[in-house]
Design an enzyme around this catalytic site. Structure first.
Site, short mmCIF file in Angstrom:
data_model
loop_
_atom_site.label_atom_id
_atom_site.label_comp_id
_atom_site.label_asym_id
_atom_site.label_seq_id
_atom_site.Cartn_x
_atom_site.Cartn_y
_atom_site.Cartn_z
N GLY A 51 0.86 -1.18 0.00
CA GLY A 51 0.00 0.00 0.00
C GLY A 51 0.89 1.22 0.00
O GLY A 51 1.57 1.51 -0.97
N GLN A 52 0.95 1.92 1.14
CA GLN A 52 1.76 3.14 1.27
C GLN A 52 1.35 4.15 0.21
O GLN A 52 2.19 4.69 -0.52
CB GLN A 52 3.25 2.82 1.20
CG GLN A 52 3.66 1.88 2.34
CD GLN A 52 5.16 1.69 2.41
OE1 GLN A 52 5.75 1.02 1.57
NE2 GLN A 52 5.77 2.29 3.40
N HIS A 53 0.05 4.34 0.11
CA HIS A 53 -0.46 5.34 -0.82
C HIS A 53 -1.87 5.76 -0.43
O HIS A 53 -2.53 5.10 0.37
CB HIS A 53 -0.44 4.80 -2.26
CG HIS A 53 -1.03 3.45 -2.46
ND1 HIS A 53 -2.32 3.14 -2.12
CD2 HIS A 53 -0.48 2.30 -2.92
CE1 HIS A 53 -2.56 1.88 -2.41
NE2 HIS A 53 -1.45 1.33 -2.89
N ALA A 54 -2.29 6.86 -1.04
CA ALA A 54 -3.70 7.28 -0.99
C ALA A 54 -4.17 7.38 -2.43
O ALA A 54 -3.36 7.56 -3.35
CB ALA A 54 -3.83 8.63 -0.29
#
Ligand code: TYD
Length: 135
Positions: A51-54
């Site tokens: 992930g590590q995202h928006a």
């Protein structure tokens, strides 16, 4: 609304019987969007953070259909962690929420339901940039 209210845990109905479990998720009914895309993550381990995202546009529901993982959810101000450890529960993540998935068990299969087709340009992958936008 606080962050937990904006990202609710969803408990799906078990339609199982003596033959085994059955969980049905209908777009727009059991989850708050129509499903355009399904992907799943497996083969990650407890050293990996994904992930590590928006996402600017996409809504997601995350469900561990096998095994376990955790997802850390933040809007840059509040933060909480969801243990994804049952095939009958998921978490709804609306747009512009930062998410990190981690602590994958060896048998983890993390199912992701998304409201959009993939578009790499709607991802914010730099946390500082995300925080700036959320101010
Ligand atoms: P990435 O977003 O890093 O995965 P995660 O959020 O699970 O950590 O995606 C890995 C690669 O796969 C990246 O090159 C983009 C591609 N990808 C698609 O083409 N379509 C998709 O639906 C997804 C989720 C990723």
């Amino acid at each position: 609304m606080n962050l937990k209210e904006r990202c609710p845990i969803l408990n799906f109905s078990d339609l199982g019987d003596e033959r085994g479990k059955l969980v049905v998720i209908e777009g727009g009914q059991d989850i708050p969007f129509d499903i355009q895309r399904v992907f799943y993550i497996y083969g990650s381990d407890d050293t990996i953070v994904r992930g590590q995202h928006a996402n600017r546009r996409s809504h997601f529901v995350l469900i561990n259909v096998a095994g376990q993982s955790k997802v850390r959810i933040t809007d840059g101000k509040e933060e909480f962690v969801v243990d994804l450890d049952r095939p009958m529960m998921g978490v709804y993540i609306p747009p512009m929420i930062w998410k990190d998935m981690y602590a994958f068990s060896p048998d983890s299969v993390l199912l992701c339901l998304a409201s959009t087709h993939y578009d790499g340009s709607e991802y914010i992958r730099d946390y500082q940039e995300y925080l700036k936008e959320m101010q």
